[in-house]
Design a protein around this motif. Structure first.
Motif, PDB file in Angstrom:
ATOM      1  N   ILE A   2       0.697  -1.220   0.156  1.00 42.12           N
ATOM      2  CA  ILE A   2       0.139   0.058   0.044  1.00 42.12           C
ATOM      3  C   ILE A   2       0.929   1.212  -0.032  1.00 42.12           C
ATOM      4  O   ILE A   2       1.971   1.390   0.790  1.00 42.12           O
ATOM      5  N   GLU A   3       0.621   2.112  -0.944  1.00 46.19           N
ATOM      6  CA  GLU A   3       1.310   3.293  -1.090  1.00 46.19           C
ATOM      7  C   GLU A   3       0.953   4.445  -0.001  1.00 46.19           C
ATOM      8  O   GLU A   3      -0.228   4.651   0.326  1.00 46.19           O
ATOM      9  N   VAL A   4       1.744   4.687   0.870  1.00 45.17           N
ATOM     10  CA  VAL A   4       1.514   5.954   2.062  1.00 45.17           C
ATOM     11  C   VAL A   4       2.001   7.226   1.453  1.00 45.17           C
ATOM     12  O   VAL A   4       3.249   7.387   1.116  1.00 45.17           O
ATOM     13  N   THR A   5       1.159   7.991   1.258  1.00 46.65           N
ATOM     14  CA  THR A   5       1.570   9.275   0.875  1.00 46.65           C
ATOM     15  C   THR A   5       1.270  10.558   2.019  1.00 46.65           C
ATOM     16  O   THR A   5       0.143  10.498   2.607  1.00 46.65           O
ATOM     17  N   GLU A   6       2.111  11.247   2.261  1.00 50.90           N
ATOM     18  CA  GLU A   6       1.719  12.449   3.492  1.00 50.90           C
ATOM     19  C   GLU A   6       1.163  13.521   2.774  1.00 50.90           C
ATOM     20  O   GLU A   6       1.466  14.154   1.598  1.00 50.90           O
ATOM     21  N   ARG A   7       0.078  13.944   3.457  1.00 53.49           N
ATOM     22  CA  ARG A   7      -0.728  14.850   2.887  1.00 53.49           C
ATOM     23  C   ARG A   7      -0.788  16.339   4.126  1.00 53.49           C
ATOM     24  O   ARG A   7      -1.260  15.927   5.353  1.00 53.49           O
ATOM     25  N   LYS A   8       0.081  17.305   3.720  1.00 46.74           N
ATOM     26  CA  LYS A   8      -0.555  18.359   4.779  1.00 46.74           C
ATOM     27  C   LYS A   8      -1.371  19.308   4.407  1.00 46.74           C
ATOM     28  O   LYS A   8      -1.580  20.328   5.065  1.00 46.74           O
ATOM     29  N   ASP A   9      -2.152  19.209   3.125  1.00 45.62           N
ATOM     30  CA  ASP A   9      -2.900  20.129   2.667  1.00 45.62           C
ATOM     31  C   ASP A   9      -4.485  19.751   3.287  1.00 45.62           C
ATOM     32  O   ASP A   9      -5.469  20.347   2.924  1.00 45.62           O
ATOM     33  N   VAL A  10      -4.745  18.599   3.668  1.00 44.61           N
ATOM     34  CA  VAL A  10      -5.765  18.116   4.024  1.00 44.61           C
ATOM     35  C   VAL A  10      -5.651  17.722   5.561  1.00 44.61           C
ATOM     36  O   VAL A  10      -4.734  17.078   5.820  1.00 44.61           O
ATOM     37  N   TRP A  11      -6.826  17.856   6.426  1.00 44.50           N
ATOM     38  CA  TRP A  11      -6.879  17.367   7.758  1.00 44.50           C
ATOM     39  C   TRP A  11      -7.664  15.946   7.499  1.00 44.50           C
ATOM     40  O   TRP A  11      -8.530  15.954   6.800  1.00 44.50           O
ATOM     41  N   PRO A  12      -7.363  15.033   8.548  1.00 46.13           N
ATOM     42  CA  PRO A  12      -8.330  14.061   8.685  1.00 46.13           C
ATOM     43  C   PRO A  12      -9.661  14.441   9.413  1.00 46.13           C
ATOM     44  O   PRO A  12      -9.769  15.412  10.027  1.00 46.13           O
ATOM     45  N   VAL A  13     -10.666  13.950   9.043  1.00 47.53           N
ATOM     46  CA  VAL A  13     -11.978  14.079   9.382  1.00 47.53           C
ATOM     47  C   VAL A  13     -12.547  13.075  10.298  1.00 47.53           C
ATOM     48  O   VAL A  13     -12.256  12.011  10.098  1.00 47.53           O
ATOM     49  N   CYS A  14     -13.264  13.466  11.198  1.00 46.50           N
ATOM     50  CA  CYS A  14     -13.905  12.760  12.103  1.00 46.50           C
ATOM     51  C   CYS A  14     -15.065  11.817  11.360  1.00 46.50           C
ATOM     52  O   CYS A  14     -15.853  12.557  10.903  1.00 46.50           O
ATOM     53  N   PRO A  15     -15.049  10.491  11.559  1.00 51.38           N
ATOM     54  CA  PRO A  15     -16.191   9.783  10.956  1.00 51.38           C
ATOM     55  C   PRO A  15     -17.424   9.957  11.416  1.00 51.38           C
ATOM     56  O   PRO A  15     -18.302   9.663  10.712  1.00 51.38           O
ATOM     57  N   HIS A  16     -17.681  10.512  12.512  1.00 49.28           N
ATOM     58  CA  HIS A  16     -18.940  10.577  13.253  1.00 49.28           C
ATOM     59  C   HIS A  16     -19.569  12.068  12.787  1.00 49.28           C
ATOM     60  O   HIS A  16     -20.771  12.106  12.460  1.00 49.28           O
ATOM     61  N   CYS A  17     -18.757  12.950  13.067  1.00 52.17           N
ATOM     62  CA  CYS A  17     -19.403  14.572  13.143  1.00 52.17           C
ATOM     63  C   CYS A  17     -18.913  14.861  11.730  1.00 52.17           C
ATOM     64  O   CYS A  17     -19.412  16.358  11.492  1.00 52.17           O
ATOM     65  N   GLU A  18     -17.873  14.368  11.148  1.00 51.61           N
ATOM     66  CA  GLU A  18     -17.413  15.200   9.982  1.00 51.61           C
ATOM     67  C   GLU A  18     -16.781  16.256  10.039  1.00 51.61           C
ATOM     68  O   GLU A  18     -16.651  17.339   9.206  1.00 51.61           O
ATOM     69  N   GLU A  19     -16.305  16.844  11.097  1.00 55.26           N
ATOM     70  CA  GLU A  19     -15.351  17.961  11.710  1.00 55.26           C
ATOM     71  C   GLU A  19     -13.910  17.478  11.480  1.00 55.26           C
ATOM     72  O   GLU A  19     -13.534  16.168  11.534  1.00 55.26           O
ATOM     73  N   GLU A  20     -13.240  18.526  10.817  1.00 51.04           N
ATOM     74  CA  GLU A  20     -11.720  18.312  10.886  1.00 51.04           C
ATOM     75  C   GLU A  20     -11.076  18.183  12.264  1.00 51.04           C
ATOM     76  O   GLU A  20     -11.644  18.857  13.102  1.00 51.04           O
ATOM     77  N   LEU A  21     -10.358  17.198  12.360  1.00 47.71           N
ATOM     78  CA  LEU A  21      -9.636  16.946  13.594  1.00 47.71           C
ATOM     79  C   LEU A  21      -8.453  17.860  13.782  1.00 47.71           C
ATOM     80  O   LEU A  21      -7.587  17.438  13.268  1.00 47.71           O
ATOM     81  N   GLU A  22      -8.680  18.913  14.572  1.00 46.49           N
ATOM     82  CA  GLU A  22      -7.514  19.890  14.761  1.00 46.49           C
ATOM     83  C   GLU A  22      -6.563  19.219  15.777  1.00 46.49           C
ATOM     84  O   GLU A  22      -5.289  19.473  15.694  1.00 46.49           O
ATOM     85  N   GLY A  23      -7.278  18.271  16.427  1.00 41.28           N
ATOM     86  CA  GLY A  23      -6.133  17.618  17.474  1.00 41.28           C
ATOM     87  C   GLY A  23      -6.980  16.325  17.829  1.00 41.28           C
ATOM     88  O   GLY A  23      -8.339  16.399  17.634  1.00 41.28           O
ATOM     89  N   ILE A  24      -6.479  15.473  18.473  1.00 39.45           N
ATOM     90  CA  ILE A  24      -7.204  14.073  18.755  1.00 39.45           C
ATOM     91  C   ILE A  24      -6.824  14.244  20.238  1.00 39.45           C
ATOM     92  O   ILE A  24      -5.844  14.296  20.764  1.00 39.45           O
TER      93      ILE A  24
END
Ligand SMILES: [Zn+2]
Length: 59
Positions: A2-24
């Motif tokens: 599986i290819e792993v690519t670092e993305r700095k332009d997008v943030w992970p999104v919570c699968p529940h509320c679909e808000e961007e995860l600024e911090g976990i």
């Protein structure tokens, strides 16, 4: 492989509320025979994953 690519332009999104995860957020659970970290969304507080260690994710 599986290819792993670092993305700095997008943030992970919570699968529940679909808000961007600024911090976990995480909470440490301690038992007599275990220590686990529960990770949750900082917006809706829903659990994203549980891990034995701080730096490793297990779903
Ligand atoms: Zn959320």
């Amino acid at each position: 492989m599986i290819e792993v690519t670092e993305r700095k332009d997008v943030w992970p999104v919570c699968p529940h509320c679909e808000e961007e995860l600024e911090g976990i957020h995480y909470e440490q659970l301690r038992g007599k025979f275990f220590r686990r970290f529960v990770y949750f969304c900082s917006h809706c507080h829903k659990v994203l994953g549980v891990s034995e260690r701080k730096s490793f994710w297990v779903s």
